[in-house]
Write a protein that holds these residues in place. Structure first.
Motif, PDB file in Angstrom:
ATOM      1  N   ASP A  55       0.863  -1.181   0.000  1.00 22.31           N
ATOM      2  CA  ASP A  55       0.000   0.000   0.000  1.00 22.31           C
ATOM      3  C   ASP A  55       0.901   1.233   0.000  1.00 22.31           C
ATOM      4  N   LYS A  57       1.014   5.278   0.040  1.00 26.48           N
ATOM      5  CA  LYS A  57       0.229   6.477   0.308  1.00 26.48           C
ATOM      6  C   LYS A  57       1.159   7.677   0.403  1.00 26.48           C
ATOM      7  N   GLN A  60       2.706   9.273   3.604  1.00 31.26           N
ATOM      8  CA  GLN A  60       2.555   8.324   4.704  1.00 31.26           C
ATOM      9  C   GLN A  60       3.471   7.113   4.573  1.00 31.26           C
TER      10      GLN A  60
END
Length: 232
Positions: A55, A57, A60
């Motif tokens: 993931d 992001k 982040q």
């Protein structure tokens, strides 16, 4: 170079060393370790993100996807999970290994050229030390030459192969047969009793990687699948 980085990260994920939610090192760590550019590292991370393993992001950082465990076994029968779900201690035992040429398995695995070097594994998935599922596996040594020296009792073939060669194509067949004398003895069932056979062949892009046959006692097992795209 990006494939080398991709394989290294995939190996950490598939081995469990980087579990779901684990934050992976920043890009400059890989740039220093592999003496490469940010663009190369970013390409490797993008490929893993597209595969559902990471993931990414903005602002982040990048973490191992929460769905990694499910993703890793799509199309694969997770024998270990099945054995442990019955409350038994799981072990994987390699009974025999043999190096041979593709010509000996062309009828069963036509995607392989006759001169392709193969590693044959005969193994058993065990609960409390007793064979519950038999495995016969062929690994393409042109695709995974390190397999010849790998301890597959320490790291199961499925996990080891997926960490190095992402599965992009899979052919899966299930059929029934009856137990031979040897199969009956190994599985502790009556000779001639019903067996379920899972035949699976995988590719990494156009490269055949492995062909595996799993043999289950029919009375003790069932294969269940469900597809419900409308479920929230």
């Amino acid at each position: 170079m990006f494939k080398q980085i991709e394989r290294a990260i995939r190996s950490e994920i598939m081995s469990g060393r980087w579990p779901p939610g684990h934050r992976i090192p920043p890009e400059f760590t890989f740039m220093d370790a592999y003496s490469t550019t940010r663009a190369t590292v970013s390409k490797a991370l993008s490929k893993l993100s597209e595969a559902g393993l990471l993931d990414r992001k903005r602002r982040q950082g990048t973490t191992v996807a929460r769905s990694t465990e499910t993703h890793a076994v799509i199309g694969f029968l997770d024998v270990r999970q099945e054995v442990e779900a019955r409350g038994r201690t799981y072990t994987y035992k390699v009974r025999k290994t043999l190096k041979l040429k593709g010509e000996s398995v062309l009828d069963m695995w036509p995607a392989i050229a006759s001169d392709t070097p193969l590693l044959k594994l005969q193994a058993a998935h065990c609960g409390f030390g007793k064979a519950e599922v038999l495995e016969e596996r062929y690994i393409n040594l042109d695709a995974a030459p390190e397999a010849i020296t790998t301890d597959f009792e320490a790291e199961m073939p499925n996990i080891w192969l997926l960490a190095r060669l992402p599965c992009t194509r899979l052919r899966h067949t299930i059929r029934a047969t009856v137990a031979s004398a040897q199969e009956a003895e190994l599985l502790d069932v009556a000779e001639g009793s019903a067996l379920l056979i899972s035949l699976r062949q995988t590719w990494a892009e156009d490269l055949p990687v492995t062909s595996v046959k799993l043999i289950y006692p029919a009375e003790q097992n069932e294969f269940v699948g469900e597809f419900n795209p409308l479920q929230p």
